[in-house]
Design a protein around this motif. Structure first.
Motif, PDB file in Angstrom:
ATOM      1  N   ASP A  24     -26.690  48.359 -34.738  1.00 31.12           N
ATOM      2  CA  ASP A  24     -28.293  48.820 -34.014  1.00 31.12           C
ATOM      3  C   ASP A  24     -28.412  47.923 -32.964  1.00 31.12           C
ATOM      4  N   GLY A  25     -28.433  46.264 -33.368  1.00 27.11           N
ATOM      5  CA  GLY A  25     -28.575  46.076 -31.645  1.00 27.11           C
ATOM      6  C   GLY A  25     -27.740  45.668 -31.157  1.00 27.11           C
ATOM      7  N   SER A  26     -26.450  45.484 -31.356  1.00 27.30           N
ATOM      8  CA  SER A  26     -25.212  45.291 -30.169  1.00 27.30           C
ATOM      9  C   SER A  26     -24.741  47.351 -29.907  1.00 27.30           C
ATOM     10  N   LEU A  27     -24.250  47.779 -30.051  1.00 30.33           N
ATOM     11  CA  LEU A  27     -24.236  49.266 -28.885  1.00 30.33           C
ATOM     12  C   LEU A  27     -25.170  49.851 -28.846  1.00 30.33           C
ATOM     13  N   VAL A  28     -24.827  50.124 -27.174  1.00 27.73           N
ATOM     14  CA  VAL A  28     -25.862  50.702 -26.322  1.00 27.73           C
ATOM     15  C   VAL A  28     -25.073  52.059 -26.482  1.00 27.73           C
ATOM     16  N   VAL A  29     -25.794  53.395 -26.061  1.00 27.62           N
ATOM     17  CA  VAL A  29     -25.263  54.705 -26.170  1.00 27.62           C
ATOM     18  C   VAL A  29     -25.950  55.263 -24.915  1.00 27.62           C
TER      19      VAL A  29
ATOM     20  N   HIS B  91     -29.363  52.708 -37.960  1.00 30.42           N
ATOM     21  CA  HIS B  91     -30.210  53.919 -38.007  1.00 30.42           C
ATOM     22  C   HIS B  91     -30.292  53.785 -36.582  1.00 30.42           C
ATOM     23  N   ASN B  92     -29.957  53.060 -35.164  1.00 34.48           N
ATOM     24  CA  ASN B  92     -30.281  53.205 -33.758  1.00 34.48           C
ATOM     25  C   ASN B  92     -28.858  53.732 -33.511  1.00 34.48           C
ATOM     26  N   VAL B  93     -27.549  54.015 -33.544  1.00 38.08           N
ATOM     27  CA  VAL B  93     -26.208  54.751 -33.871  1.00 38.08           C
ATOM     28  C   VAL B  93     -26.375  55.855 -34.662  1.00 38.08           C
ATOM     29  N   ARG B  94     -25.718  56.670 -34.245  1.00 33.20           N
ATOM     30  CA  ARG B  94     -25.259  58.370 -34.686  1.00 33.20           C
ATOM     31  C   ARG B  94     -23.808  58.369 -34.416  1.00 33.20           C
ATOM     32  N   VAL B  95     -23.214  58.846 -35.434  1.00 36.12           N
ATOM     33  CA  VAL B  95     -22.114  59.431 -35.743  1.00 36.12           C
ATOM     34  C   VAL B  95     -21.213  60.250 -34.279  1.00 36.12           C
TER      35      VAL B  95
ATOM     36  N   ALA C 287     -22.940  35.000 -21.684  1.00 33.84           N
ATOM     37  CA  ALA C 287     -24.196  35.553 -21.133  1.00 33.84           C
ATOM     38  C   ALA C 287     -24.750  36.504 -22.461  1.00 33.84           C
ATOM     39  N   PRO C 288     -26.173  37.060 -22.310  1.00 32.68           N
ATOM     40  CA  PRO C 288     -26.497  38.104 -23.040  1.00 32.68           C
ATOM     41  C   PRO C 288     -26.162  38.971 -23.221  1.00 32.68           C
ATOM     42  N   SER C 289     -24.804  39.425 -22.920  1.00 37.17           N
ATOM     43  CA  SER C 289     -24.585  40.637 -22.408  1.00 37.17           C
ATOM     44  C   SER C 289     -25.075  42.641 -22.855  1.00 37.17           C
ATOM     45  N   ARG C 290     -25.609  42.188 -24.214  1.00 39.53           N
ATOM     46  CA  ARG C 290     -26.327  43.629 -24.436  1.00 39.53           C
ATOM     47  C   ARG C 290     -27.579  43.591 -23.462  1.00 39.53           C
TER      48      ARG C 290
ATOM     49  N   ALA D 234     -16.175  47.733 -17.807  1.00 41.15           N
ATOM     50  CA  ALA D 234     -16.309  46.719 -17.067  1.00 41.15           C
ATOM     51  C   ALA D 234     -17.593  45.882 -17.830  1.00 41.15           C
ATOM     52  N   ILE D 235     -18.567  46.924 -18.393  1.00 41.08           N
ATOM     53  CA  ILE D 235     -20.210  46.471 -18.701  1.00 41.08           C
ATOM     54  C   ILE D 235     -20.002  45.824 -19.731  1.00 41.08           C
ATOM     55  N   SER D 236     -19.176  46.032 -19.905  1.00 42.40           N
ATOM     56  CA  SER D 236     -18.832  45.328 -22.376  1.00 42.40           C
ATOM     57  C   SER D 236     -18.688  43.816 -21.508  1.00 42.40           C
ATOM     58  N   ASP D 237     -18.280  43.513 -20.965  1.00 43.04           N
ATOM     59  CA  ASP D 237     -17.916  41.822 -21.063  1.00 43.04           C
ATOM     60  C   ASP D 237     -18.206  41.488 -19.226  1.00 43.04           C
TER      61      ASP D 237
END
Ligand SMILES: [Zn+2]
Ligand SMILES: [Zn+2]
Length: 344
Positions: free
Chosen positions: A128-133, A73-77, A292-295, A149-152
């Motif tokens: 929902d919990g992982s991806l960041v828009v 629900h938090n990210v969309r196509v 690292a809790p990267s998210r 580079a932010i992804s890890d």
């Protein structure tokens, strides 16, 4: 689709691979806009860590969401997202405490990270919990490496600085000049460190460290490096030390250059490391950090990139096509490249 398949140590090839599909209602499918090789991928490549033959490799990417499960629900196509390497639900007790690396839901599902990111498409669990828009949609091409580079590595370098308790005005020493160590230098600068001592032997990495905010470079290793850092810090050591390698030598060096009362923030995956408990006790030196809790750091780091405050993708020094990316493994393994990346 095309994807990098791990066949055996020193054998990664680009092959036709089935398109990933939603297998859990909490999944999303991302069309990869940029992906890269992690230092931890090299453990498989060298045969230091076992990995099943035939799997698509990679866990760092950014891209566009092209499909979502019924429980997302938090990210969309159409959203453009950073995919933090770590999968987490964002809602369980430990996620709410910021301990995303230990997410209870992810652990129950047997998920640790996104897998198969060195490909044209990737399935991302717990979307929902992982991806960041990324606000504003797909960014301009020049921003891709910085968001990637932010992804890890940038999130991991940032975590080392947080764990070490870096504060404004501190003298910070960074052990390790890989992509994570260099990111740690940048993070220390973001936190207002007054002096940043980067331990680095390679001219190209020294240059990036300097551009990221290092004020001093120590090229020596081992006891010599300890002596040089002590000489730079009136004989007492650094206020905070970032350990970004994970070997016995790097940990020994980190504790050797940490002043009494300091904390060593460690994010290098430990390989046969024993902490020097005697020195820690004698001088009240703490050890903190870990995966690292990267998210957790990702939204703020995206903002800093979009605002032009940081350029963490400067560590991505070898751009390739996806077809060429297996060469990136060789170049990184031979330390001819810091970080190989591709835009499928
Ligand atoms: Zn990684
Ligand atoms: Zn959770």
């Amino acid at each position: 689709m095309r994807a990098l398949r791990f066949n055996a140590p020193f054998d990664v090839t680009v092959v036709d691979s089935p398109m990933p599909v939603i297998v859990d209602a909490r999944d999303a499918i991302v069309r990869v806009a940029a992906t890269c090789v992690c230092g931890s991928d090299l453990w498989y490549f060298r045969g230091d860590n076992p990995r099943d033959a035939g799997s698509v490799i990679g866990h760092e990417c950014i891209g566009e969401v092209v499909d979502v499960g019924t429980d997302v629900h938090n990210v969309r196509v159409g959203d453009f997202v950073v995919v933090p390497f770590l999968a987490s639900c964002g809602e369980c007790r430990l996620c709410r405490d910021g301990q995303l690396q230990s997410c209870i839901v992810a652990a129950e599902a047997g998920i640790f990270s996104t897998q198969g990111a060195q490909a044209e498409y990737v399935r991302t669990p717990l979307a929902d919990g992982s991806l960041v828009v990324v606000p504003g949609g797909r960014p301009t091409d020049d921003l891709l490496p910085h968001l990637l580079a932010i992804s890890d590595v940038m999130a991991t370098g940032y975590h080392s600085a947080v764990a070490a308790g870096v504060q404004s005005g501190h003298t910070v020493a960074v052990v390790g000049d890989g992509a994570v160590g260099l990111s740690g230098v940048l993070a220390a600068r973001m936190m207002g460190a007054e002096r940043i001592i980067a331990l680095s032997r390679h001219a190209d990495r020294q240059a990036i460290a300097t551009s990221f905010g290092a004020t001093d470079i120590v090229a020596a290793r081992g006891e010599e490096a300890v002596a040089e850092v002590l000489a730079l810090t009136q004989g007492i050591g650094a206020d905070a030390v970032l350990e970004c390698v994970g070997t016995e030598e790097s940990m020994t060096t980190a504790f050797g250059i940490a002043r009494p009362g300091a904390t060593v923030g460690f994010v290098g995956l430990p390989h046969d490391v024993v902490a020097p408990i005697g020195r820690m006790f004698r001088h009240n030196i703490a050890l903190a950090g870990g995966v690292a809790p990267s998210r957790f750091y990702t939204p703020a780091l995206i903002e800093a990139v979009l605002a032009g405050e940081i350029t963490p993708g400067d560590v991505c020094d070898r751009r390739m096509t996806l077809e060429e990316l297996p060469t990136g493994y060789v170049e990184m393994n031979e330390r001819r490249a810091i970080k190989a990346w591709a835009t499928p």
